[in-house]
Design an enzyme around this catalytic site. Structure first.
Site, PDB file in Angstrom:
ATOM      1  N   TYR A  22     -77.705 -14.087 -45.227  1.00 36.03           N
ATOM      2  CA  TYR A  22     -76.116 -14.275 -46.044  1.00 36.03           C
ATOM      3  C   TYR A  22     -76.103 -12.563 -45.725  1.00 36.03           C
ATOM      4  O   TYR A  22     -74.046 -12.312 -45.604  1.00 36.03           O
ATOM      5  CB  TYR A  22     -75.924 -15.171 -46.905  1.00 36.03           C
ATOM      6  N   HIS A  63     -67.714 -25.949 -45.691  1.00 36.07           N
ATOM      7  CA  HIS A  63     -69.446 -25.141 -46.080  1.00 36.07           C
ATOM      8  C   HIS A  63     -68.860 -24.298 -46.179  1.00 36.07           C
ATOM      9  O   HIS A  63     -70.506 -23.526 -46.939  1.00 36.07           O
ATOM     10  CB  HIS A  63     -69.617 -25.158 -44.317  1.00 36.07           C
TER      11      HIS A  63
END
Ligand code: OAD
Length: 231
Positions: free
Chosen positions: A53, A106
């Protein structure tokens, strides 16, 4: 009053240089979902998940919104009805393209989340294992993104919007991930007209009243022009 509900996916950000998930060479060809996009993967190897990420955050920060994001912002501004944008994307390109009130079902790369106390805060550019939560001090901070096996955010609000939709559009999504893939059926049940804008027909293309194929930076602005031109 007319109400347009728009669902977007990775395809709308592809021409901004952000890779999609399932196209050739996409993110899921390079990484195993079980490793980087599940709570179990994070419990097993949080450093790997943070690296994944962190890299996506760096890439997203460099990306610029494109003509498709700008066209949806224009639609939100100028359409004489309500326009709700629901995105599966964790980038902020709808917002940098000028959209307001984007529903990030999300989650978002811009956020950090503490599963111990549910506190949320702005993510630093790089998250690291053991970073303490600013509210409770627990060392379990994670990106504020939804992983497989977790419930997407804002589902009640999204279903309420779909129940009132007069037009539903899915843009740049392969239609392979639920519950988003089923939104078209909710919209059809509400009597909405449905349209898909995608590079190629998605898995669920036959459920849509209309399918417009092509790159989002071309199809979305001309679709928006049509909606905004006097009828
Ligand atoms: P996918 O990668 O599954 O699908 C992207 C879609 O965009 C494909 O159907 C492409 O044909 C289309 N596409 C590619 N380039 C395009 C372009 N320039 N213009 C228009 N369309 C284009 O991405 P999503 O459907 O967004 O979830 O994936 C859904 C979810 O699966 C993601 O939110 C993510 C992923 O796993 C989680 O991580 C929970």
């Amino acid at each position: 009053m007319e109400k347009i509900v728009i669902l977007t996916g990775a395809g709308i950000s592809a021409e901004s240089g952000l890779g999609t998930f399932r196209d050739e060479g996409g993110l899921w060809a390079q990484h195993r979902i079980e490793d980087v996009a599940t709570p179990e993967g994070f419990a097993r190897d949080p450093a790997l998940v943070h690296r994944f990420y962190n890299a996506r955050r760096v890439q997203a920060a460099k990306a610029k919104s494109n003509a498709a994001h700008a066209a949806l912002a224009r639609l939100q501004m100028d359409f004489p009805g309500e326009v709700v944008i629901v995105t599966q994307n964790v980038d902020s390109l709808h917002e940098s393209g000028g959209a307001e009130h984007v529903i990030h079902m999300h989650g978002t790369l811009a956020g950090a989340f503490c599963p111990a106390c549910n506190h949320r805060w702005a993510s630093p550019p790089e998250m690291a294992v053991g970073e303490p939560c600013p509210a409770c001090g627990a060392a379990t901070a994670r990106p504020d993104v939804v992983w497989f096996g977790e419930m997407p955010y804002y589902m009640d609000a999204i279903y309420d919007h779909l129940a009132e939709a007069t037009l539903f559009a899915a843009i740049g999504t392969s239609g392979q991930v639920y519950p988003a893939a089923a939104f078209v059926h909710e919209a059809l049940q509400s009597g909405a007209r449905t349209v898909e804008l995608n590079l190629e027909p998605s898995t669920g293309a036959s459920s849509f009243d209309e399918v417009i194929l092509g790159p989002a930076t071309e199809t979305v602005p001309s679709w928006v022009d049509g909606l905004l031109s006097p009828r």
